[in-house]
Design a protein around this motif. Structure first.
Motif, PDB file in Angstrom:
ATOM      1  N   ASP A 134      14.369  53.184 -29.116  1.00 23.99           N
ATOM      2  CA  ASP A 134      13.220  52.859 -29.961  1.00 23.99           C
ATOM      3  C   ASP A 134      11.956  52.724 -29.126  1.00 23.99           C
TER       4      ASP A 134
ATOM      5  N   THR B  70      10.663  56.422 -28.361  1.00 23.90           N
ATOM      6  CA  THR B  70       9.950  57.022 -29.488  1.00 23.90           C
ATOM      7  C   THR B  70       8.617  56.326 -29.729  1.00 23.90           C
TER       8      THR B  70
ATOM      9  N   ARG C 182       4.832  58.042 -29.527  1.00 26.23           N
ATOM     10  CA  ARG C 182       3.864  57.911 -30.625  1.00 26.23           C
ATOM     11  C   ARG C 182       2.517  57.413 -30.085  1.00 26.23           C
TER      12      ARG C 182
ATOM     13  N   VAL D 238      15.828  61.742 -27.035  1.00 28.47           N
ATOM     14  CA  VAL D 238      14.528  62.276 -27.458  1.00 28.47           C
ATOM     15  C   VAL D 238      14.470  63.763 -27.137  1.00 28.47           C
TER      16      VAL D 238
END
Length: 536
Positions: free
Chosen positions: A72, A75, A79, A126
């Protein structure tokens, strides 16, 4: 002269601090993952990433960085990087840690990943394409540097359950978009070294050495990194790059202008992007600096004459090996009409350093006929490019990779002029033999067709079928007629006085005549007997 003088003054005025333009914004994402929980931790990725992050900050990049990230967190940081990219003129991603390739997809692995099947990659790793999509939303220069080809226990775990899992990373194509450079720590499908503990990996160590060199393009930086890693690893590891950047992009761009006053020997340095520390003035460039400048001029010209000029000036220079390799590539590309000649001076060592890209293939201007010929040459060399086509499809690319692997060439699936020459030389005898066989078969077919044409309809009249022959013979016997075959027309007479036209086989006239006499006697006897019976 006055105009030139004024231009120099204008350049100096524009470059002065009071009127300097705002530097173009550049953003970088740096990730270093070492502390893996499901597999043994790695020694150097976090240290490697922190060193690169510091260098990029000195070069004026806005750096988004993270270390030992879970899924998490990875990612989330991607972002954040995507948001900061908005409006930036350059984007750079550096990743150190475990990576894995499945088919044509590359994945970056967070430290909390536990991969039991190929499907886990979609939810616990990823995809590199996710990062590339964020970078390619706007027109900019994009650079992706992956030091993620280390010996990977995740690959070993998944390989038992999926044939698509391979060691190292798979090549990433750049021809679909301009302005992007991809760099791997080693060749695709190969394993990179992690380096000594408490140090850096061989790849990152070389990158740190060259990344801040002023006035050098990113392609030159990667050329130098490749040469350093190749030597320091005793030729066990060779970094790989693929670029579609048009023109030059410099990580540390500077503009050097001679002082306006001829009596002043100092050189004034103006840096449009990075505030450089004060440097001691020098009246002349030393030989190493002249070497670099000469190479950059030759690289921009990219012609055989430019590389020869460099080699004449610096036969043992820093870039002499690269100059010879590029000179060989240019000379190999000369015969445009075909690729049957092997240019002189091509060695196995030079061939192994050739890295095929979409750009090297485009530069050769291969036509549909050339591509079909190359696929045929791959086939006669023992590789399977699939059905011959005017373009190189997935099967052809895999065949090229397999051939490159057999020659210890970087397995990119793209060809260079030197590689085409090597393939032609390797396959020439077998290819010419195939052409000769095809020509002989075509001649034989033409001769057979011509013979059938001359025979006209006669060829079909000599054809008989056992079923037809038997039917006609039985019918003749029932009628009391003499059956004499089916080819030659002649008159036959029966005991009933019937005259008919029958045909006999040309090759069996004796047998047919005997059969006719016997048939006539039997028919007469049977006819007489039957007739006498009715009369009684």
């Amino acid at each position: 002269m006055a105009v030139a003088f004024a231009l120099v003054l204008s350049a100096v005025a524009l470059a002065s601090p009071g009127s300097a333009a705002v530097p173009e914004r550049r953003v970088a994402l740096v990730i270093g993952n070492s502390a893996y929980t499901a597999v043994p931790p790695l020694a150097n990725p976090q240290r490697d990433a922190k060193g690169i992050s510091a260098a990029l900050k000195r070069l004026g990049f806005d750096v988004v960085e993270g270390y030992d990230l879970k899924m998490d967190e990875m990612t989330g940081i991607v972002r954040e990087f995507a948001q900061k990219l908005d409006g930036a003129k350059a984007g750079l991603v550096y990743y150190a840690g475990h990576g894995i390739a499945v088919g044509d997809e590359n994945y970056l692995i967070p430290v909390d990943a536990s991969l039991r099947s190929e499907a886990d990659l979609d939810f616990r790793a990823v995809n590199v394409q996710l990062v590339l999509r964020q970078m390619q939303r706007d027109e900019r220069v994009n650079i992706v540097i992956l030091d993620a080809c280390r010996d990977n226990p995740f690959a070993a775990q998944l390989a038992a359950k999926s044939r698509a899992v391979t060691r190292g990373l798979t090549a990433i194509e750049t021809q679909s978009a301009s302005g992007i450079l991809i760099a791997f720590a080693t060749d695709p499908r190969a394993t990179a070294l992690d380096g000594e503990r408490d140090g850096n990996s061989p790849f990152t160590s070389a990158l740190l050495k060259h990344i801040e060199t002023p006035e050098v393009s990113i392609t030159t930086v990667m050329d130098r990194v490749r040469a350093d890693v190749w030597e320091t690893t005793n030729k066990k590891q060779k970094p790989w790059t693929n670029s579609s950047i048009i023109g030059e992009f410099k990580l540390n761009p500077t503009l050097k202008l001679a002082a306006v006053d001829p009596g002043v020997a100092a050189t004034k340095t103006i840096d449009a992007a990075v505030p450089m520390p004060a440097m001691p003035a020098a009246s002349t460039l030393d030989r190493a600096q002249i070497d670099i400048k000469t190479w950059e001029v030759a690289e921009r010209g990219n012609s055989a004459a430019d590389y020869r000029a460099y080699l004449e000036a610096f036969p043992s220079g820093q870039f002499a090996t690269f100059a010879r390799n590029r000179l060989a590539s240019l000379e190999a590309a000369k015969p445009v009409s075909g690729f049957l000649e092997t240019p002189p001076g091509v060695t196995e060592e030079a061939l192994k350093k050739e890295i095929g890209t979409a750009q090297t293939e485009t530069a050769m201007k291969l036509g549909a006929k050339d591509r079909r010929e190359l696929q045929a040459r791959l086939r006669v060399s023992g590789f399977q490019p699939g059905k011959a086509s005017a373009s190189f499809g997935p099967s052809a690319r895999k065949a090229i990779q397999a051939w490159q692997k057999s020659r210890n060439i970087p397995e990119t699936g793209f060809l260079t002029a030197m590689q085409v020459s090597a393939l032609n030389a390797q396959s020439e005898a077998a290819y010419q033999a195939v052409l000769a066989e095809e020509k002989a078969a075509a001649e034989k077919k033409r001769s057979r067709t011509a013979g059938e044409g001359k025979a006209g309809g006669k060829a079909t009249r000599n054809v008989t079928y056992d079923g037809d022959e038997m039917y006609r013979r039985d019918l003749a016997r029932e009628r009391g007629e003499a059956y004499q075959g089916t080819t030659t027309a002649r008159r036959g007479t029966t005991s009933t006085g019937y005259q008919g036209r029958v045909r006999t086989r040309e090759g069996n006239s004796g047998d047919s005549a005997g059969a006719a006499i016997f048939g006539g006697i039997v028919g007469g006897v049977l006819g007489g007997a039957i007739g006498g019976g009715f009369r009684r």
